[in-house]
Scaffold this active site. Structure first.
Site, PDB file in Angstrom:
ATOM      1  N   ASP A 101       0.858  -1.173   0.000  1.00  0.00           N
ATOM      2  CA  ASP A 101       0.000   0.000   0.000  1.00  0.00           C
ATOM      3  C   ASP A 101       0.897   1.226   0.000  1.00  0.00           C
ATOM      4  O   ASP A 101       1.787   1.336   0.835  1.00  0.00           O
ATOM      5  CB  ASP A 101      -0.874  -0.013   1.264  1.00  0.00           C
ATOM      6  N   ASP A 202      -3.066   4.418  -2.388  1.00  0.00           N
ATOM      7  CA  ASP A 202      -4.153   4.862  -1.526  1.00  0.00           C
ATOM      8  C   ASP A 202      -4.630   6.276  -1.846  1.00  0.00           C
ATOM      9  O   ASP A 202      -3.813   7.183  -2.029  1.00  0.00           O
ATOM     10  CB  ASP A 202      -3.635   4.833  -0.066  1.00  0.00           C
ATOM     11  N   GLU A 259      -6.478   3.481  -5.965  1.00  0.00           N
ATOM     12  CA  GLU A 259      -7.795   3.741  -5.372  1.00  0.00           C
ATOM     13  C   GLU A 259      -8.206   5.115  -5.857  1.00  0.00           C
ATOM     14  O   GLU A 259      -7.598   6.115  -5.477  1.00  0.00           O
ATOM     15  CB  GLU A 259      -7.700   3.712  -3.845  1.00  0.00           C
ATOM     16  N   HIS A 332     -11.208  -3.614   2.846  1.00  0.00           N
ATOM     17  CA  HIS A 332     -11.178  -3.277   4.274  1.00  0.00           C
ATOM     18  C   HIS A 332     -11.979  -2.033   4.623  1.00  0.00           C
ATOM     19  O   HIS A 332     -12.045  -1.673   5.795  1.00  0.00           O
ATOM     20  CB  HIS A 332      -9.711  -3.091   4.689  1.00  0.00           C
ATOM     21  N   ASP A 333     -12.534  -1.343   3.628  1.00  0.00           N
ATOM     22  CA  ASP A 333     -13.346  -0.149   3.892  1.00  0.00           C
ATOM     23  C   ASP A 333     -14.832  -0.443   3.726  1.00  0.00           C
ATOM     24  O   ASP A 333     -15.654   0.473   3.820  1.00  0.00           O
ATOM     25  CB  ASP A 333     -12.988   0.981   2.915  1.00  0.00           C
TER      26      ASP A 333
HETATM   27  O1  TEU Z   1      -9.594   5.199   1.635  1.00  0.00           O
HETATM   28  C1  TEU Z   1      -9.884   6.436   1.025  1.00  0.00           C
HETATM   29  C2  TEU Z   1     -11.097   6.471   0.268  1.00  0.00           C
HETATM   30  O2  TEU Z   1     -11.127   7.240  -0.684  1.00  0.00           O
HETATM   31  C3  TEU Z   1     -12.197   5.572   0.613  1.00  0.00           C
HETATM   32  O3  TEU Z   1     -12.669   5.999   1.847  1.00  0.00           O
HETATM   33  C4  TEU Z   1     -13.257   5.579  -0.439  1.00  0.00           C
HETATM   34  O4  TEU Z   1     -13.730   6.879  -0.658  1.00  0.00           O
HETATM   35  C5  TEU Z   1     -14.385   4.706  -0.022  1.00  0.00           C
HETATM   36  O5  TEU Z   1     -13.941   3.403   0.166  1.00  0.00           O
HETATM   37  C6  TEU Z   1     -15.488   4.704  -1.060  1.00  0.00           C
HETATM   38  O6  TEU Z   1     -16.617   4.186  -0.434  1.00  0.00           O
HETATM   39  C7  TEU Z   1      -8.274   4.907   1.848  1.00  0.00           C
HETATM   40  C8  TEU Z   1      -8.108   3.622   2.645  1.00  0.00           C
HETATM   41  O7  TEU Z   1      -8.617   2.558   1.905  1.00  0.00           O
HETATM   42  C9  TEU Z   1      -8.759   3.795   3.978  1.00  0.00           C
HETATM   43  O8  TEU Z   1      -8.706   2.627   4.746  1.00  0.00           O
HETATM   44  C10 TEU Z   1      -8.041   4.921   4.701  1.00  0.00           C
HETATM   45  O9  TEU Z   1      -8.697   5.206   5.914  1.00  0.00           O
HETATM   46  C11 TEU Z   1      -7.990   6.195   3.860  1.00  0.00           C
HETATM   47  O10 TEU Z   1      -7.588   5.941   2.525  1.00  0.00           O
HETATM   48  C12 TEU Z   1      -6.999   7.170   4.432  1.00  0.00           C
HETATM   49  O11 TEU Z   1      -5.690   6.716   4.200  1.00  0.00           O
END
Ligand code: TEU
Length: 565
Positions: A101, A202, A259, A332-333
């Site tokens: 990541d 990320d 992402e 994981h989100d």
């Molecule tokens: O997530 C950022 C992000 O853009 C997501 O929250 C996205 O908007 C969402 O999944 C859409 O529903 C990344 C990581 O995956 C997350 O775990 C971190 O908390 C975040 O960045 C900050 O680093």
């Protein structure tokens, strides 16, 4: 589409590990690198080619490692740099590549760069982050952080605010500063030299901010406005990304999956075109965010099957000839897909397999999130005290302050909290699911006694074995990787599917998304190669049934308009 554009990252299947929840080897209730090394055999047997490992760098853990204190050191709870290098080498010995990541939008506020930056207004690193004076005693803008509350944090010592798109312990780096970019790029090179095969990048679409720092329109009754309007996929971002490609990615030919929320479909080729784009593939979130968009923050939005199919299919159609997608149902989100898009009770097995077939054989590189391969489910947490995720805890606090009833907030979190997807991996029916011999950092889903890896390995009909078959099928049939994509039953609220065609091969993937029988309007083409049931009847799809059929077309008959040759 021909196979002339073949590439290893297109032919790969990626497995995502959330290290905190994967396997604890030390008994402290937290997963670790040794735990991953011990499970490499399991992953190799599953048949995956690449592991994406979520952040394992030194971090105070405000956002479970997405707040990095030191890019060149491992999180002590997870192990040492020697363990990390051993993981890379041991995986390689099994033919598995590792991607890490890359968190480059922000660092931890405990990172040495930020400690310097905040030390005084004339520190040489002041401009490495985004500092602004207040306006009339208030924050510089009305932007709301992705995790709730103002996106600006006041610093008493220097009497200015710094910007944080995520938590206040995740100050945003100032990508306008060339020194920042150079330091991020050299960190990337350092890791590539250690033997990793690439990066999952990320929150990359947040790196460019509207330099006018405008106030944004708020919704009624809200003090702050989501900051996307001024800091998500802003004009000029591609200049930074092309520089990254030119300096780091292209010369080293590494795999990149970004992402990329906020990239509109019209712009997909600027991001993923093989020649002129910047990344190999991106994650888009339309299908997993159907239940919250376009509603106001925190409000549930109802959706139909056609919305779900369209959210995936439109990207497929747009990248049918060029470009490539990262295919996923969970990460994981997000919550567990079987609980959200399938049925996690009576038809858990069938619907998990159906969802697997539906997304896995689309055009792109499939990602499996740990536990998805055994059909792990959501769990209704009884109180906010059980949650660990900063976003969920903040959400609960802000919504409570706005007067929203507790039960309503908990219901929303049951459907959306990131902790739903972060509960420990269920390895066996042993106490704590075989995840740890200690007290797990986040509760274990009580259904681990029946849903676990050990049981799935023994049951030849399990979801796990279905994933293995899918992986093999995709590997052995290039049409399922490189074939063209055409959606079928687009307007159906019961059936969903598509046809992949390459040369004279035509594959049909058909799914019933309901718990009732659904009639098939047109006969299936070819013969069934894989299904999640063994009782297929012509003209009918049983509850959550999926069938994968292969047909050989007559020469000159390729690309037919109907599912049959
Ligand atoms: O997530 C950022 C992000 O853009 C997501 O929250 C996205 O908007 C969402 O999944 C859409 O529903 C990344 C990581 O995956 C997350 O775990 C971190 O908390 C975040 O960045 C900050 O680093």
């Amino acid at each position: 589409m021909e196979t002339r554009d073949r590439n290893w990252w297109k032919e790969s299947v990626v497995y995502q590990i959330y290290p905190r929840s994967f396997q604890d080897s030390g008994g402290d209730g937290v997963g670790d690198l040794r735990g991953i090394i011990n499970r490499l055999g399991y992953l190799s047997d599953l048949g995956i080619d690449v592991i994406w490992i979520c952040p394992v760098y030194d971090s105070p853990n405000d956002d479970n490692g997405y707040d990095i204190r030191d890019f060149y050191k491992m999180q002590a709870e997870y192990g040492t740099m020697e363990d990390m290098l051993e993981l890379i080498v041991s995986a390689e010995a099994l033919g598995i590549r590792i991607i890490m990541d890359l968190v480059a939008n922000h660092t931890s506020d405990e990172h040495a760069w930020f400690v310097e930056s905040r030390s005084s207004k004339d520190n040489p690193k002041r401009d490495w982050y985004i500092w602004r004076p207040g306006l009339g005693g208030e924050e510089p803008t009305n932007w709301e952080s992705n995790f709730g509350g103002s996106a600006w944090e006041y610093d008493e010592d220097t009497q200015e605010y710094y910007l944080h798109c995520f938590s206040r312990k995740q100050p945003d780096l100032n990508w306008e500063n060339p020194e920042v970019r150079r330091n991020i790029f050299s960190m990337m090179e350092w890791w590539i030299d250690k033997g990793i095969a690439g990066f999952r990048i990320d929150a990359i679409t947040f790196i460019k901010k509207d330099q006018r720092f405008p106030n944004l329109k708020t919704e009624e009754g809200r003090r702050y406005a989501p900051l996307a309007g001024a800091s998500l996929n802003q004009p000029g971002i591609l200049d930074f990304l092309h520089e990254m490609k030119r300096e780091v990615l292209k010369p080293r030919n590494v795999m990149t999956v970004a992402e990329a929320p906020g990239v509109p479909i019209e712009q997909i080729h600027e991001y993923v075109d093989e020649q002129s784009g910047v990344f190999n593939m991106i994650f888009q979130f339309d299908h997993v965010d159907l239940d919250v968009k376009p509603a106001a923050k925190g409000i549930y939005h109802s959706w139909k099957l056609t919305d779900f199919k369209h959210a995936l299919s439109k990207w497929q159609t747009e990248t049918a000839d060029k470009g490539w997608m990262a295919l996923f149902m969970e990460n994981h989100d997000h919550v567990r897909s079987v609980s959200k898009f399938g049925s996690d009770s009576l038809y858990r097995e069938e619907s998990s397999k159906m969802l697997a077939a539906y997304y896995f054989l689309m055009r792109g590189t499939p990602f499996i999130y740990q536990g998805q391969e055994i059909g792990m489910t959501n769990h209704h947490f009884a109180s906010i005290e059980e949650y660990r995720d900063i976003e969920s805890i903040n959400f609960h606090a802000y919504e409570t302050a706005l007067g929203r009833p507790k039960a309503d907030i908990l219901n929303h979190l049951a459907k959306r909290s990131r902790d739903q997807g972060r509960m420990p991996m269920q390895w066996s029916a042993e106490p704590m699911a075989g995840f740890t011999s200690g007290e797990p950092w986040l509760r274990v889903n009580p259904n681990y006694t029946s849903i676990n890896v050990e049981q799935s390995l023994h049951d030849g009909n399990s979801i796990l074995h279905f994933y293995r078959k899918l992986i093999r099928l995709r590997r052995e049939n290039k049409a399922l990787i490189y074939g063209s994509y055409r959606e079928i039953y687009k307007d159906s609220e019961e059936l969903g599917g598509y046809v992949r065609t390459l040369g004279n091969e035509e594959w049909t993937i058909l799914c019933n998304f309901t718990d009732r029988n659904a009639a098939i309007p047109a006969p299936l083409a070819g013969s069934i190669v894989l299904s999640n049931r063994n009782d297929h009847e012509a003209d009918i799809m049983k509850p959550y049934e999926t069938v994968i059929c292969k047909a050989e077309c007559e020469a000159g008959q390729e690309e037919t308009a109907s599912p049959s040759c």
